[in-house]
Design a protein around this motif. Structure first.
Motif, PDB file in Angstrom:
ATOM      1  N   LEU A 148       0.819  -1.219   0.000  1.00  0.00           N
ATOM      2  CA  LEU A 148       0.000   0.000   0.000  1.00  0.00           C
ATOM      3  C   LEU A 148       0.851   1.267   0.000  1.00  0.00           C
ATOM      4  N   ARG A 149       1.886   1.286   0.831  1.00  0.00           N
ATOM      5  CA  ARG A 149       2.735   2.478   0.907  1.00  0.00           C
ATOM      6  C   ARG A 149       3.403   2.763  -0.437  1.00  0.00           C
ATOM      7  N   PHE A 150       3.956   1.724  -1.052  1.00  0.00           N
ATOM      8  CA  PHE A 150       4.641   1.881  -2.340  1.00  0.00           C
ATOM      9  C   PHE A 150       3.670   2.341  -3.430  1.00  0.00           C
ATOM     10  N   VAL A 151       2.502   1.710  -3.499  1.00  0.00           N
ATOM     11  CA  VAL A 151       1.524   2.041  -4.543  1.00  0.00           C
ATOM     12  C   VAL A 151       0.994   3.460  -4.351  1.00  0.00           C
ATOM     13  N   ALA A 152       0.755   3.856  -3.096  1.00  0.00           N
ATOM     14  CA  ALA A 152       0.247   5.202  -2.821  1.00  0.00           C
ATOM     15  C   ALA A 152       1.217   6.267  -3.311  1.00  0.00           C
ATOM     16  N   ARG A 153       2.505   6.042  -3.112  1.00  0.00           N
ATOM     17  CA  ARG A 153       3.497   7.028  -3.541  1.00  0.00           C
ATOM     18  C   ARG A 153       3.682   7.018  -5.050  1.00  0.00           C
ATOM     19  N   LYS A 154       3.641   5.841  -5.655  1.00  0.00           N
ATOM     20  CA  LYS A 154       3.782   5.757  -7.102  1.00  0.00           C
ATOM     21  C   LYS A 154       2.616   6.425  -7.819  1.00  0.00           C
ATOM     22  N   LEU A 155       1.401   6.246  -7.279  1.00  0.00           N
ATOM     23  CA  LEU A 155       0.215   6.830  -7.906  1.00  0.00           C
ATOM     24  C   LEU A 155      -0.043   8.263  -7.441  1.00  0.00           C
ATOM     25  N   LYS A 156       0.789   8.750  -6.506  1.00  0.00           N
ATOM     26  CA  LYS A 156       0.716  10.139  -6.034  1.00  0.00           C
ATOM     27  C   LYS A 156      -0.644  10.471  -5.415  1.00  0.00           C
TER      28      LYS A 156
END
Length: 566
Positions: free
Chosen positions: A382-390
């Protein structure tokens, strides 16, 4: 007596181990709920503990009570403004989205495994809804702050979607138990009853309980216990009359958390302990139910169903459900990926087991694998995806303490410590006050300074402010230095929402804005471009300038970050 002590030792030992590992799991990006589930599996009949536990009735009761406490805690932490923001899209996801997801998974399961279509659709109903315990816990422990539009939609969806999932599950269980029964308008009435009574009793009894507790004015620990017992009463009463107890207890928490000043920090901290106890105990019990050796038999089917749900059914249902709403493709993608499954599907998978439906162990095993894959794959990333998708925003430095006031209801007492190099250093207290934010106390070196002397602020001072929550970011900006993440995200400058755009252009010398934007303020530009539900992190570009909402009140930008071209 000896058997009692052995039982107590095993139970508390498992709980201690799960809580200890769960508290450390955030460092490695693993959801704590997964840790509790694995600890239960390791202690089970196929694990090191060898504990044989197959009492599904007890697990069902514990699961329901724990979910009631978790939903109550989630409602207490949901601000009314946030609820209004995410209600319509969340309701669409909780009804239409669950139905679409259940139908797609049901059709896929029927084709893949060759089971009766009712069994396939039953599996779709069981795993069709997201789980409040998983969503609340994983978002809180992920170490990122999601933009309010996304966070509110996900959290409210998980609080509202249980009636639809329960309705589909019970309908299919009934069809499998009694194939000759007539199913028609009566089932639609049941669904309306579930939602209607859940909403009515949740709001009504929530108002009664919160009013009683406000008049009693007990200490924080007792207040939290009274809230839990009152919420459990609402849950039971609503279920007894045919409504959705899960929906009712969530709305009870929402009412209690927002009525006449809301719930203080200390009560929320006590409730946080209750929620941890509920979710850890529930997942430990559910882990004990798991027989890993039996899971292997149906593992290929389970992995295929999990992949289909996560990569096709959930994204498609989210896209269709959110068509009428203004979400960006990044936000829709993140909401689709964060369709976390947890305790609710496992509890629902117990329904057909208790009813004696054939092939229910197949459904239970597939559900367990789907939950494990969801927590491990979606939760851990979740943390990685949230940052990638801004879709995440930088965390601002929180106040030392925030206290809700009974009156005025929209004002909070917030205390900040002034850092060296902050904007407030060297300024008088009178310069920083505005109509909506008022400095009340200045504390320095163990003494309270008189505000009438209008003292100059120094690093290390503690300032208590009376202000709306929407001013928290602005006050943090005054009292703390901007972090590198905040500077990169918002820019080096901040402007008030009431600042005329023409003034910015005159100062920074970029090209003129479009004629339709002449005379508008920063806040009005956001309303025109984004809509009336602007949230922190929304971005507009004006004549080469990038403006990003930093503080928002009731959908209106109070302060925005400014980044210059080049």
């Amino acid at each position: 007596m000896e058997s009692l002590n052995i039982f107590l030792l095993i139970g508390t030992g498992l709980m201690f181990t799960g809580l200890l590992l769960g508290s450390l799991s955030a460092r490695f990006g693993v959801p704590s709920l997964l840790i509790f589930l694995v600890v239960g599996m390791v202690a089970g009949e196929d694990g090191l503990g060898g504990i044989e536990f197959d009492d599904f009735s007890t697990a069902y009761v514990i699961g329901n009570i724990a979910l009631a406490v978790i939903l109550l805690d989630g409602g207490l932490r949901t601000r009314l403004s946030t609820f209004k923001l995410g209600l319509r899209p969340a309701l669409s996801l909780a009804t239409l989205g669950v139905a679409i997801s259940a139908a797609l998974v049901g059709a896929f399961t029927t084709w893949l495994i060759g089971v009766d279509w009712r069994v396939g659709l039953l599996l779709g109903g069981i795993i069709g809804s997201t789980d409040a315990a998983a969503v609340f816990s994983v978002i809180k422990g992920a170490g990122v702050t999601l933009n309010e539009r996304v966070a509110s939609t996900l959290e409210i969806e998980s609080g509202l979607n249980d009636p639809m999932a329960i309705f589909i599950t019970l309908m299919l269980v009934g069809m499998l138990v009694d194939p000759d029964a007539q199913w028609g308008a009566g089932m639609l009435v049941t669904l309306i009853q579930q939602f209607g009574l859940g909403i009515l009793l949740g709001l009504l009894l929530g108002a009664v309980i919160s009013e009683v507790l406000l008049r009693v004015r007990s200490n924080e620990g007792l207040h939290a216990l009274l809230l839990c017992s009152g919420g459990a009463m609402v849950f039971a009463i609503t279920n007894l009359v045919g409504g959705s107890g899960f929906l009712a207890v969530y709305l009870t928490g929402l009412v209690a958390g927002n009525r006449r000043g809301g719930t203080g920090d200390n009560v929320l901290k006590a409730m946080d302990s209750m929620a941890w106890l509920a979710q850890s105990g529930m997942f430990l019990i559910l882990g004990l139910l798991v027989t890993p050796s039996r899971l292997i038999e149906n593992l290929p089917y389970a992995l295929a169903v999990a992949a289909f749900l996560m990569l096709l059914a959930r994204p498609l249902s989210v896209w269709i459900s959110l068509l009428p709403f203004r979400f960006t493709w990044r936000e829709e993608t993140f909401i689709a990926w964060t369709g976390l499954r947890g305790a609710v599907p496992i509890v629902l998978a117990v329904f057909p087991l208790l009813a004696g439906v054939e092939q229910t162990y197949l459904l239970f095993d597939i559900t367990l694998v789907v939950v494990l894959i969801s927590l491990l794959g979606q939760g851990a990333s979740l943390r990685f995806v949230a940052r990638k998708l801004k879709v995440s925003v930088p965390r601002t430095t929180e106040p030392k303490q925030t206290v809700a006031l009974a009156a005025p209801r929209d004002r909070y007492l917030m205390q900040f410590e002034v850092e060296d190099g902050a904007k407030a250093v060297g300024k008088s207290l009178g310069e920083l006050g505005e109509n909506e934010r008022t400095p009340l106390i200045l504390y320095r070196n163990t003494r309270v300074l008189s505000l009438s002397d209008d003292p100059k602020i120094e690093a290390g001072d503690l300032i208590a402010w009376l202000a709306p929550l929407s001013h928290k970011s602005g006050l943090s900006d005054l009292c703390h230095k901007l972090s590198s993440d905040e500077k990169r995200y918002y820019g080096d400058f901040s402007v008030l929402g009431k600042t005329p755009v023409a003034q910015l252009i005159a100062v920074y010398g970029v090209q003129a804005p479009p004629p339709l934007w002449q005379g508008l303020t920063v806040a009005e530009i956001f309303t025109k471009q984004v809509g009336k539900q602007t949230v922190v992190g929304d971005t507009v570009r004006v004549s080469g300038l990038r403006l990003r909402a930093r503080s928002v009140e009731n959908g209106t930008v109070v302060m925005a970050g400014l980044k210059l071209p080049g």
